[in-house]
Design a protein around this motif. Structure first.
Motif, PDB file in Angstrom:
ATOM      1  N   ASP A  92      -9.244   1.048 -60.691  1.00 39.63           N
ATOM      2  CA  ASP A  92     -10.308   1.952 -60.245  1.00 39.63           C
ATOM      3  C   ASP A  92     -11.414   1.119 -59.618  1.00 39.63           C
ATOM      4  N   TYR A  94     -15.203   1.013 -57.489  1.00 40.65           N
ATOM      5  CA  TYR A  94     -16.465   1.634 -57.075  1.00 40.65           C
ATOM      6  C   TYR A  94     -17.083   0.787 -55.974  1.00 40.65           C
ATOM      7  N   HIS A 117      -9.643   5.499 -56.534  1.00 43.56           N
ATOM      8  CA  HIS A 117      -8.661   5.745 -57.603  1.00 43.56           C
ATOM      9  C   HIS A 117      -7.319   5.226 -57.105  1.00 43.56           C
ATOM     10  N   LEU A 231     -15.555   4.317 -61.042  1.00 44.87           N
ATOM     11  CA  LEU A 231     -15.423   5.223 -59.908  1.00 44.87           C
ATOM     12  C   LEU A 231     -16.794   5.760 -59.536  1.00 44.87           C
TER      13      LEU A 231
END
Length: 274
Positions: A92, A94, A117, A231
């Motif tokens: 995951d 960000y 994702h 995320l």
């Protein structure tokens, strides 16, 4: 009565406003969702009297105009960075910045997203939750002016662990304990990101007014760096949305009242003959 057409346009505008607010609230928990807003503008005017310039013997007069309501001027996507939600899942990702992941569907179309994702499929392709390919570079690190390609690790299965750095470099530890570089994730930015077209699934597409994508390397100021195990959350501000909802509801009610009152005036006109 001009008030009837003005009020109808007001009803339509506030209904669109409610549609946008409803969609924002529905996506308050959607990872990477970018909220939208509506702005209104007035429509055209009927000039009842034109203005006149003053002379040595008469004073000037102002014109008189009656408006015909409102219209939706724009529906803007607010491309602000949402909060970071920790997942503790290595793949995951960000984006700590304004960049977008570069994605490619089965037809070769390129899309952009804030949602990191990510997965490796059975043949070693790095894909997102929608099955679209994540673009960057395979087996090597990115250099300036790169052309994005599908990230594929044919022998993923031979690595005991995989990690992704803040610069998007994907590494794996093989059976001998050696750490190998498997590829690097690329990011994109736009001159006018507000003109990107929403394509559903939290994907955006390039438009004629967004400009061409500029492909950047994670860690650069223009696109930002990656954070593993997290995320991007929705950027919907519920307090703001509820406030806007009250405004839309009251605006709709007020315009409906104008229609009711205008109807009563017309009824009185009809009753003059009785």
């Amino acid at each position: 009565l001009k008030s009837l057409s003005s009020a109808v346009s007001g009803l339509q505008s506030h209904q669109t406003m409610m549609d946008v607010i409803g969609n924002n609230i529905a996506n308050v928990s959607t990872a990477g969702y970018q909220s939208s807003r509506v702005t209104f503008s007035d429509v055209y005017y009927q000039t009842l009297r034109t203005g006149n310039e003053g002379t040595s013997t008469t004073g000037g007069t102002n014109g008189a105009q009656v408006g015909y309501g409102s219209q939706v001027a724009s529906i803007d996507v607010l491309h602000s960075t949402g909060g970071m939600t920790t997942t503790s899942r290595t793949l995951d990702q960000y984006i700590d910045g304004s960049g977008y992941f570069i994605l490619q569907d089965a037809n070769g179309n390129e899309f952009y997203s804030k949602v990191g994702h990510l997965y490796f499929d059975a043949v070693g392709n790095l894909v997102d939750s929608g099955g679209n390919f994540v673009l960057g570079a395979s087996g090597d690190t990115l250099s300036s002016g790169y052309t994005p390609e599908i990230i594929n690790v044919a022998d993923l299965a031979d690595y005991s662990s995989i990690s992704i750095s803040a610069t998007g470099v994907i590494t794996g530890v093989d059976s001998t304990g050696t750490t190998d570089t498997l590829g690097q994730i690329g990011l994109a930015s736009f001159v006018n990101q507000d003109a990107l077209l929403e394509s559903g699934g939290c994907y955006f597409a390039q438009s004629s007014n967004s400009g061409e994508p500029t492909y950047g390397i994670p860690g650069e100021t223009a696109v930002g760096s990656l954070v593993s195990g997290a995320l991007e959350a929705s950027n919907v501000d519920l307090a703001k949305e509820f406030t806007e909802m009250i405004t839309a509801q009251r605006g709709f009610q007020a315009n409906a009242r104008v229609i009711t009152t205008s109807d009563e005036i017309l009824q009185e006109l009809v009753n003059l003959k009785r």
